[in-house]
Scaffold this motif. Structure first.
Motif: not given
Length: 130
Positions: A123-130
């Protein structure tokens, strides 16, 4: 065929994550992977943990050898290298944080269920810092 049946549930997958919004290349990105709701965001209950060098703007990492299951990921940018998430006197994080599938709420972190995802293949997951 029946001999292979017990091994079909033991497949191992990888999780590739792109973290966007990294403010600087100073410090490390700390990664915590949880596989149950009990103890979510408690260090003693982490299923897998890793650290990688931060890269400004976008940092990539890959966690391998994860069995099929439900997981939630929490990360933070440890810019000062003290291996802990620094908070102010109210407990609000001073360092950037991100969660899989969820954002920080006004009054606290998201729940495990809000962050959880099923891993049934790489799985490829994208996460974004606040």
């Amino acid at each position: 065929m029946l001999i292979l049946l017990p091994f079909s549930g033991m497949a191992q997958y990888s999780l590739s994550v792109e973290v966007r919004g990294v403010k600087s290349s100073t410090g490390k990105i700390n990664i915590a992977i949880y596989n149950k709701s009990h103890g979510f965001l408690m260090f003693e209950e982490v299923y897998k943990v890793d650290r990688i060098a931060a890269k400004e703007a976008s940092t990539h990492f890959k966690i391998s050898d994860l069995p099929k299951g439900e997981y939630a990921v929490a990360i933070f940018h440890d810019e000062n290298g003290n291996d802990k998430l620094d908070t102010n006197w109210l407990g609000i994080p001073k360092e950037s944080i991100a969660f899989s599938n969820a954002k920080l709420k006004t009054f606290g972190p998201p729940s495990y269920k809000e962050c959880a995802f099923d891993l049934t293949k790489d799985l490829d997951l994208m996460m974004q810092f606040n």
